[in-house]
Design a protein around this motif. Sequence first.
Motif, PDB file in Angstrom:
ATOM      1  N   ASN A 162       3.044  -2.751   2.136  1.00 21.91           N
ATOM      2  CA  ASN A 162       2.758  -4.011   2.828  1.00 21.91           C
ATOM      3  C   ASN A 162       1.264  -4.138   3.124  1.00 21.91           C
ATOM      4  OD1 ASN A 162       5.303  -5.106   2.913  1.00 21.91           O
ATOM      5  ND2 ASN A 162       5.755  -4.443   4.989  1.00 21.91           N
ATOM      6  N   VAL A 210       6.933 -14.254   6.662  1.00 18.29           N
ATOM      7  CA  VAL A 210       6.006 -15.221   7.205  1.00 18.29           C
ATOM      8  C   VAL A 210       5.772 -16.292   6.144  1.00 18.29           C
ATOM      9  CG1 VAL A 210       3.687 -15.545   8.094  1.00 18.29           C
ATOM     10  CG2 VAL A 210       4.940 -13.444   8.620  1.00 18.29           C
ATOM     11  N   GLY A 220       8.391  -9.449  -2.579  1.00 24.01           N
ATOM     12  CA  GLY A 220       9.007  -8.769  -1.441  1.00 24.01           C
ATOM     13  C   GLY A 220      10.355  -9.379  -1.105  1.00 24.01           C
ATOM     14  N   LEU A 223      13.211  -7.418   3.657  1.00 24.60           N
ATOM     15  CA  LEU A 223      14.092  -6.401   4.238  1.00 24.60           C
ATOM     16  C   LEU A 223      13.323  -5.136   4.593  1.00 24.60           C
ATOM     17  CD1 LEU A 223      17.267  -6.626   1.947  1.00 24.60           C
ATOM     18  CD2 LEU A 223      17.021  -7.404   4.295  1.00 24.60           C
ATOM     19  N   GLY A 224      12.140  -4.994   3.999  1.00 23.82           N
ATOM     20  CA  GLY A 224      11.372  -3.760   4.141  1.00 23.82           C
ATOM     21  C   GLY A 224      11.157  -3.312   5.583  1.00 23.82           C
ATOM     22  N   LEU A 225      10.668  -4.217   6.423  1.00 20.80           N
ATOM     23  CA  LEU A 225      10.366  -3.822   7.801  1.00 20.80           C
ATOM     24  C   LEU A 225      11.630  -3.593   8.631  1.00 20.80           C
ATOM     25  CD1 LEU A 225       7.224  -5.897   8.869  1.00 20.80           C
ATOM     26  CD2 LEU A 225       7.387  -3.446   8.432  1.00 20.80           C
ATOM     27  N   ALA A 226      12.692  -4.359   8.331  1.00 18.53           N
ATOM     28  CA  ALA A 226      13.952  -4.156   9.053  1.00 18.53           C
ATOM     29  C   ALA A 226      14.473  -2.743   8.785  1.00 18.53           C
ATOM     30  CB  ALA A 226      14.982  -5.191   8.616  1.00 18.53           C
ATOM     31  N   PHE A 251       0.193  -0.982  12.528  1.00 20.01           N
ATOM     32  CA  PHE A 251       1.504  -0.473  12.919  1.00 20.01           C
ATOM     33  C   PHE A 251       1.312   0.913  13.527  1.00 20.01           C
ATOM     34  CE2 PHE A 251       2.634  -3.663   9.774  1.00 20.01           C
ATOM     35  CZ  PHE A 251       3.769  -4.248  10.338  1.00 20.01           C
TER      36      PHE A 251
HETATM   37  P1  ADP Z   1       8.484  -8.225   2.500  1.00 14.93           P
HETATM   38  O1  ADP Z   1       9.385  -7.517   1.547  1.00 14.93           O
HETATM   39  O2  ADP Z   1       8.522  -9.718   2.370  1.00 14.93           O
HETATM   40  O3  ADP Z   1       7.105  -7.654   2.556  1.00 14.93           O
HETATM   41  P2  ADP Z   1       8.877  -7.011   5.094  1.00 14.93           P
HETATM   42  O4  ADP Z   1      10.111  -6.898   5.921  1.00 14.93           O
HETATM   43  O5  ADP Z   1       8.263  -5.741   4.613  1.00 14.93           O
HETATM   44  O6  ADP Z   1       9.207  -7.979   3.907  1.00 14.93           O
HETATM   45  O7  ADP Z   1       7.799  -7.825   5.924  1.00 14.93           O
HETATM   46  C1  ADP Z   1       8.173  -9.041   6.570  1.00 14.93           C
HETATM   47  C2  ADP Z   1       7.007 -10.016   6.578  1.00 14.93           C
HETATM   48  O8  ADP Z   1       5.995  -9.543   7.481  1.00 14.93           O
HETATM   49  C3  ADP Z   1       6.307 -10.134   5.229  1.00 14.93           C
HETATM   50  O9  ADP Z   1       6.868 -11.142   4.446  1.00 14.93           O
HETATM   51  C4  ADP Z   1       4.878 -10.449   5.612  1.00 14.93           C
HETATM   52  O10 ADP Z   1       4.688 -11.844   5.709  1.00 14.93           O
HETATM   53  C5  ADP Z   1       4.705  -9.817   6.985  1.00 14.93           C
HETATM   54  N1  ADP Z   1       3.927  -8.556   6.913  1.00 14.93           N
HETATM   55  C6  ADP Z   1       4.420  -7.290   6.836  1.00 14.93           C
HETATM   56  N2  ADP Z   1       3.424  -6.369   6.806  1.00 14.93           N
HETATM   57  C7  ADP Z   1       2.270  -7.072   6.859  1.00 14.93           C
HETATM   58  C8  ADP Z   1       0.871  -6.707   6.864  1.00 14.93           C
HETATM   59  N3  ADP Z   1       0.488  -5.423   6.812  1.00 14.93           N
HETATM   60  N4  ADP Z   1      -0.035  -7.719   6.938  1.00 14.93           N
HETATM   61  C9  ADP Z   1       0.370  -9.013   6.995  1.00 14.93           C
HETATM   62  N5  ADP Z   1       1.648  -9.429   6.994  1.00 14.93           N
HETATM   63  C10 ADP Z   1       2.597  -8.478   6.931  1.00 14.93           C
END
Ligand code: ADP
Length: 266
Positions: A162, A210, A220, A223-226, A251
Amino acid sequence: DLETRVDVSTRDETGSLAQAINDLAVDLKRYRDSRREFFANVSHELRTPITYLGGYARIVKEGLYQSEEEKKQYLTIMHKEATRLKRLIEDLFDLAKMEEGKMDLEMEAIDIKEVLENVVERMQLRAEEKGIDMISTLENNVPFLYGDGMRLEQIFYNLLENALCYTEKGTVTVDLKLESEERVLISIEDTGIGIPAEEQPYIFERFYRVEKSRARKYGGTGLGLAITKELIEWQGGSIDMSSQEGKGTRFDIRFPIIPDEKEEQT
Ligand code: ADP
């Protein structure tokens, strides 16, 4: 019927019971809505890559391209979409296991510095390709922690992916230190596009991305952050985020260390 409201105007036992029933109904409705939304999202996310794959496969199969160059472009998109699909299915599988409480973690004493070094090394090439400086400041002799080595790699891989994805230029920093006698702090900071304040409360939610336009540009699954957050919490850790739009994102991940491990190690 959930929509039917029980009268809560009376201030007696019946009144508080009615209130409790209403609260329950609201919870249940919210739960149903979120499930419906979840499945709608899953279907949409699965359908999109499959549509691309089918469409471009047909073009290539029927020779409906102008040049070898164009054909190669279509095959590249197909490859990208197939990768995306694979990733999505793996993510969904992980989420399902977590929901059932069936996440098998192979917990053992872990040298977190070594894990971070491996992940940083794996991502170095991608950073170089984008012209991003990846700097790691990893403290020596940090005590071991209990965790699942593979899952820890997955966590930091997700976060670094990310960080690199949402940064156009500048630096990504990985920092490890012993924050207190009980825990380590790992910070992953970037100088990227950041996350708007109003979006910040939701970024750990499933499928949350976002802005839709931004999501398409950067790919993307949302789901990555969840998953990352779940995995961290399953291993006794925590994750916090702070971000400023246009400036960057950080983070902070904390894990408890194994008490007295330091003495045993040296
Ligand atoms: P994705 O697979 O879309 O990256 P994540 O769950 O990993 O999904 O992240 C959710 C959203 O949070 C992303 O779509 C992105 O808009 C935002 N995001 C995550 N990490 C960052 C970062 N380091 N800088 C900016 N925006 C981020």
